[in-house]
Design a protein around this motif. Structure first.
Motif, PDB file in Angstrom:
ATOM      1  N   ARG A  37       0.849  -1.191   0.000  1.00 59.41           N
ATOM      2  CA  ARG A  37       0.000   0.000   0.000  1.00 59.41           C
ATOM      3  C   ARG A  37       0.882   1.238   0.000  1.00 59.41           C
ATOM      4  O   ARG A  37       1.992   1.242   0.536  1.00 59.41           O
ATOM      5  CB  ARG A  37      -0.905   0.008   1.230  1.00 59.41           C
ATOM      6  N   SER A  38       0.332   2.304  -0.615  1.00 56.73           N
ATOM      7  CA  SER A  38       1.053   3.578  -0.615  1.00 56.73           C
ATOM      8  C   SER A  38       0.919   4.236   0.745  1.00 56.73           C
ATOM      9  O   SER A  38       0.179   3.745   1.612  1.00 56.73           O
ATOM     10  CB  SER A  38       0.485   4.493  -1.704  1.00 56.73           C
ATOM     11  N   GLY A  39       1.624   5.362   0.923  1.00 56.50           N
ATOM     12  CA  GLY A  39       1.528   6.078   2.189  1.00 56.50           C
ATOM     13  C   GLY A  39       0.114   6.523   2.476  1.00 56.50           C
ATOM     14  O   GLY A  39      -0.280   6.655   3.639  1.00 56.50           O
ATOM     15  N   GLY A  40      -0.680   6.752   1.415  1.00 54.35           N
ATOM     16  CA  GLY A  40      -2.065   7.163   1.608  1.00 54.35           C
ATOM     17  C   GLY A  40      -3.028   5.992   1.690  1.00 54.35           C
ATOM     18  O   GLY A  40      -4.244   6.191   1.707  1.00 54.35           O
ATOM     19  N   GLY A  41      -2.493   4.757   1.712  1.00 56.29           N
ATOM     20  CA  GLY A  41      -3.342   3.587   1.841  1.00 56.29           C
ATOM     21  C   GLY A  41      -3.864   3.045   0.523  1.00 56.29           C
ATOM     22  O   GLY A  41      -4.738   2.182   0.524  1.00 56.29           O
ATOM     23  N   HIS A  42      -3.317   3.528  -0.612  1.00 53.38           N
ATOM     24  CA  HIS A  42      -3.785   3.046  -1.908  1.00 53.38           C
ATOM     25  C   HIS A  42      -3.035   1.776  -2.304  1.00 53.38           C
ATOM     26  O   HIS A  42      -1.865   1.597  -1.978  1.00 53.38           O
ATOM     27  CB  HIS A  42      -3.582   4.133  -2.971  1.00 53.38           C
ATOM     28  N   ARG A  43      -3.727   0.927  -3.044  1.00 52.20           N
ATOM     29  CA  ARG A  43      -3.145  -0.339  -3.459  1.00 52.20           C
ATOM     30  C   ARG A  43      -2.010  -0.118  -4.450  1.00 52.20           C
ATOM     31  O   ARG A  43      -2.081   0.747  -5.327  1.00 52.20           O
ATOM     32  CB  ARG A  43      -4.215  -1.224  -4.106  1.00 52.20           C
ATOM     33  N   ARG A  44      -1.008  -0.983  -4.319  1.00 49.85           N
ATOM     34  CA  ARG A  44       0.112  -0.996  -5.274  1.00 49.85           C
ATOM     35  C   ARG A  44       0.269  -2.430  -5.792  1.00 49.85           C
ATOM     36  O   ARG A  44       0.059  -3.399  -5.058  1.00 49.85           O
ATOM     37  CB  ARG A  44       1.414  -0.552  -4.610  1.00 49.85           C
ATOM     38  N   TYR A  45       0.618  -2.556  -7.065  1.00 50.87           N
ATOM     39  CA  TYR A  45       0.694  -3.867  -7.704  1.00 50.87           C
ATOM     40  C   TYR A  45       2.030  -4.038  -8.399  1.00 50.87           C
ATOM     41  O   TYR A  45       2.593  -3.088  -8.952  1.00 50.87           O
ATOM     42  CB  TYR A  45      -0.432  -4.032  -8.734  1.00 50.87           C
ATOM     43  N   GLY A  46       2.507  -5.293  -8.391  1.00 49.63           N
ATOM     44  CA  GLY A  46       3.763  -5.617  -9.040  1.00 49.63           C
ATOM     45  C   GLY A  46       3.559  -6.431 -10.310  1.00 49.63           C
ATOM     46  O   GLY A  46       2.427  -6.640 -10.756  1.00 49.63           O
ATOM     47  N   PRO A  47       4.649  -6.934 -10.905  1.00 53.09           N
ATOM     48  CA  PRO A  47       4.570  -7.698 -12.164  1.00 53.09           C
ATOM     49  C   PRO A  47       3.672  -8.929 -12.084  1.00 53.09           C
ATOM     50  O   PRO A  47       3.041  -9.304 -13.066  1.00 53.09           O
ATOM     51  CB  PRO A  47       6.030  -8.081 -12.418  1.00 53.09           C
ATOM     52  N   GLU A  48       3.608  -9.580 -10.933  1.00 51.83           N
ATOM     53  CA  GLU A  48       2.769 -10.772 -10.805  1.00 51.83           C
ATOM     54  C   GLU A  48       1.300 -10.432 -11.045  1.00 51.83           C
ATOM     55  O   GLU A  48       0.565 -11.188 -11.687  1.00 51.83           O
ATOM     56  CB  GLU A  48       2.921 -11.403  -9.419  1.00 51.83           C
ATOM     57  N   ALA A  49       0.875  -9.271 -10.546  1.00 57.34           N
ATOM     58  CA  ALA A  49      -0.513  -8.855 -10.754  1.00 57.34           C
ATOM     59  C   ALA A  49      -0.790  -8.606 -12.234  1.00 57.34           C
ATOM     60  O   ALA A  49      -1.884  -8.923 -12.727  1.00 57.34           O
ATOM     61  CB  ALA A  49      -0.804  -7.600  -9.936  1.00 57.34           C
ATOM     62  N   LEU A  50       0.189  -8.041 -12.954  1.00 50.46           N
ATOM     63  CA  LEU A  50      -0.004  -7.800 -14.379  1.00 50.46           C
ATOM     64  C   LEU A  50      -0.158  -9.122 -15.143  1.00 50.46           C
ATOM     65  O   LEU A  50      -1.025  -9.257 -16.007  1.00 50.46           O
ATOM     66  CB  LEU A  50       1.177  -7.000 -14.936  1.00 50.46           C
ATOM     67  N   ASP A  51       0.677 -10.106 -14.816  1.00 53.68           N
ATOM     68  CA  ASP A  51       0.563 -11.412 -15.468  1.00 53.68           C
ATOM     69  C   ASP A  51      -0.799 -12.046 -15.185  1.00 53.68           C
ATOM     70  O   ASP A  51      -1.444 -12.603 -16.083  1.00 53.68           O
ATOM     71  CB  ASP A  51       1.679 -12.341 -14.984  1.00 53.68           C
ATOM     72  N   ARG A  52      -1.222 -11.951 -13.940  1.00 57.81           N
ATOM     73  CA  ARG A  52      -2.522 -12.526 -13.568  1.00 57.81           C
ATOM     74  C   ARG A  52      -3.655 -11.808 -14.288  1.00 57.81           C
ATOM     75  O   ARG A  52      -4.608 -12.426 -14.759  1.00 57.81           O
ATOM     76  CB  ARG A  52      -2.730 -12.433 -12.060  1.00 57.81           C
ATOM     77  N   LEU A  53      -3.558 -10.487 -14.364  1.00 59.73           N
ATOM     78  CA  LEU A  53      -4.616  -9.707 -14.981  1.00 59.73           C
ATOM     79  C   LEU A  53      -4.736 -10.034 -16.471  1.00 59.73           C
ATOM     80  O   LEU A  53      -5.838 -10.120 -17.018  1.00 59.73           O
ATOM     81  CB  LEU A  53      -4.353  -8.220 -14.778  1.00 59.73           C
ATOM     82  N   ARG A  54      -3.629 -10.254 -17.120  1.00 57.68           N
ATOM     83  CA  ARG A  54      -3.666 -10.640 -18.526  1.00 57.68           C
ATOM     84  C   ARG A  54      -4.297 -12.017 -18.713  1.00 57.68           C
ATOM     85  O   ARG A  54      -5.055 -12.261 -19.664  1.00 57.68           O
ATOM     86  CB  ARG A  54      -2.245 -10.610 -19.105  1.00 57.68           C
ATOM     87  N   LEU A  55      -3.987 -12.936 -17.796  1.00 56.12           N
ATOM     88  CA  LEU A  55      -4.607 -14.252 -17.850  1.00 56.12           C
ATOM     89  C   LEU A  55      -6.112 -14.155 -17.596  1.00 56.12           C
ATOM     90  O   LEU A  55      -6.920 -14.788 -18.296  1.00 56.12           O
ATOM     91  CB  LEU A  55      -3.957 -15.182 -16.826  1.00 56.12           C
ATOM     92  N   ILE A  56      -6.486 -13.356 -16.603  1.00 55.68           N
ATOM     93  CA  ILE A  56      -7.907 -13.166 -16.307  1.00 55.68           C
ATOM     94  C   ILE A  56      -8.638 -12.606 -17.519  1.00 55.68           C
ATOM     95  O   ILE A  56      -9.717 -13.061 -17.886  1.00 55.68           O
ATOM     96  CB  ILE A  56      -8.077 -12.221 -15.090  1.00 55.68           C
ATOM     97  N   ARG A  57      -8.021 -11.606 -18.165  1.00 61.57           N
ATOM     98  CA  ARG A  57      -8.657 -10.994 -19.334  1.00 61.57           C
ATOM     99  C   ARG A  57      -8.848 -12.032 -20.442  1.00 61.57           C
ATOM    100  O   ARG A  57      -9.900 -12.072 -21.103  1.00 61.57           O
ATOM    101  CB  ARG A  57      -7.805  -9.826 -19.837  1.00 61.57           C
ATOM    102  N   SER A  58      -7.869 -12.900 -20.646  1.00 60.89           N
ATOM    103  CA  SER A  58      -7.994 -13.936 -21.679  1.00 60.89           C
ATOM    104  C   SER A  58      -9.135 -14.896 -21.359  1.00 60.89           C
ATOM    105  O   SER A  58      -9.930 -15.262 -22.242  1.00 60.89           O
ATOM    106  CB  SER A  58      -6.677 -14.716 -21.805  1.00 60.89           C
ATOM    107  N   LEU A  59      -9.237 -15.311 -20.101  1.00 60.29           N
ATOM    108  CA  LEU A  59     -10.292 -16.238 -19.707  1.00 60.29           C
ATOM    109  C   LEU A  59     -11.670 -15.587 -19.792  1.00 60.29           C
ATOM    110  O   LEU A  59     -12.637 -16.213 -20.253  1.00 60.29           O
ATOM    111  CB  LEU A  59     -10.041 -16.744 -18.293  1.00 60.29           C
ATOM    112  N   ARG A  60     -11.762 -14.336 -19.377  1.00 58.65           N
ATOM    113  CA  ARG A  60     -13.050 -13.646 -19.428  1.00 58.65           C
ATOM    114  C   ARG A  60     -13.481 -13.365 -20.856  1.00 58.65           C
ATOM    115  O   ARG A  60     -14.677 -13.338 -21.157  1.00 58.65           O
ATOM    116  CB  ARG A  60     -12.980 -12.340 -18.631  1.00 58.65           C
ATOM    117  N   THR A  61     -12.516 -13.195 -21.766  1.00 54.05           N
ATOM    118  CA  THR A  61     -12.848 -13.045 -23.192  1.00 54.05           C
ATOM    119  C   THR A  61     -13.557 -14.289 -23.704  1.00 54.05           C
ATOM    120  O   THR A  61     -14.405 -14.213 -24.608  1.00 54.05           O
ATOM    121  CB  THR A  61     -11.573 -12.788 -24.015  1.00 54.05           C
ATOM    122  N   LEU A  62     -13.234 -15.444 -23.121  1.00 50.48           N
ATOM    123  CA  LEU A  62     -13.876 -16.710 -23.489  1.00 50.48           C
ATOM    124  C   LEU A  62     -15.124 -16.981 -22.643  1.00 50.48           C
ATOM    125  O   LEU A  62     -15.668 -18.080 -22.669  1.00 50.48           O
ATOM    126  CB  LEU A  62     -12.882 -17.860 -23.310  1.00 50.48           C
TER     127      LEU A  62
END
Length: 312
Positions: A37-62
């Motif tokens: 989380r950022s100093g203001g409490g906002h979510r932060r994401y790393g490369p693993e989240a990007l890989d997962r999000l791309r996989l999710i998008r592919s599955l949801r497209t189907l």
């Protein structure tokens, strides 16, 4: 990007090509790992989240449902099961669409008077169609003393499987089958519409008869496929023997004469088998024999055979 770098929810959405709302939706459901989380409490994401999000998008497209997406993310071996499940579901949807298409063409290519009747018949059938009413009809119609394994075998042979890609005529045949089998079959009406062997209090062994009839129908099937006229032979002998053994008597010339007269007078459900033939007939070549067609062929063979052909 360094391994320690992180993105805000907006930056992750931009890199993945999705909306911020989508990232928040998947994150709230625990499908996207947060790097912190950022100093203001906002979510932060790393490369693993990007890989997962791309996989999710592919599955949801189907059109993979979100719960199934979660299964794929949690287990490496879940993807194969999820894909197989989606294929089954899509196959069912395609079958339903083909039946609706054929039903609409059936309504389009008829007179106004026919259209009203056909619309009523079609409206009572689900898409894709269910054979539950047909199976229930046979379980009611068969004699109550049959073993469960024999009932199951007869129902399986008597209930046709609707084609995945039907013609309008096949849609109409199934709708009429459904209407024919959905009516009541109890009490006096049930007894009047059945062969004597089905009626309680009669001195028959229905299980012996139906086991023998199934064998006789199988023996007659090659003759029906080859369009051979009814004739004496193994199939007819098996047919007559089944009736004789069910009554506890011998197969004689006199018995064959009596059996022919009795079978000619018994109630029949020819309409059912005519509709089954319409539903299951291939585009070309002879239709696959139904038990009803085999029974008719064997009765004709019995009528045509000379009494001397019977065993004395």
């Amino acid at each position: 990007m360094s391994p320690d770098a992180t993105w805000s929810i907006g930056e992750l959405a931009e890199r993945a090509g999705v909306t911020v709302k989508a990232v928040r939706f998947y994150s709230d459901r625990g499908l996207l790992p947060e790097a912190g989380r950022s100093g203001g409490g906002h979510r932060r994401y790393g490369p693993e989240a990007l890989d997962r999000l791309r996989l999710i998008r592919s599955l949801r497209t189907l059109d993979v449902p979100v719960p199934d997406v979660g299964r794929v993310l949690e287990r490496d071996d879940a993807l194969e099961d999820v894909v197989a499940g989606r294929l089954r579901e899509i196959g069912s949807q395609l079958t339903a669409l083909r039946w609706r298409d054929a039903a609409l063409r059936l309504l389009q290519d008829c007179t106004p008077a026919e259209r009203a009747e056909r619309l009523g018949l079609i409206g009572a059938v689900s898409t894709p169609p269910s054979t539950a009413a047909l199976a229930s009809f046979w379980r009611r119609w068969l004699p109550p003393r049959l073993p469960a394994r024999l009932v199951s075998a007869i129902v399986e042979e008597a209930v046709p499987q609707p084609p995945d890609d039907p013609t309008p005529a096949q849609v109409l045949a199934f709708a009429r089958l459904h209407a024919f089998t959905s009516g009541p079959c109890t009490g006096e009406d049930r007894d009047r519409g059945q062969p004597e062997v089905h009626r309680p209090g009669k001195d028959y062994r229905p299980a012996v008869l139906y086991d023998g009839l199934r064998e006789a129908f199988a023996l007659a099937a090659p003759d029906l496929r080859a369009l051979r006229p009814p004739h004496p032979g193994e199939a007819l002998d098996c047919f007559v023997s089944a009736h004789a053994r069910a009554r506890g008597v011998r197969d004689t010339a006199a018995f064959r004469r009596r059996l022919g007269v009795q079978l000619a007078a018994e109630p029949r459900i020819d309409h059912y088998w005519e509709l089954v033939a319409e539903l299951t007939s291939p585009p070309s070549g002879p239709p696959e024999p139904t038990p009803g067609a085999a029974h008719d062929w064997l009765c004709a063979a019995l009528d045509a055979s000379a009494p001397s052909a019977a065993r004395s």
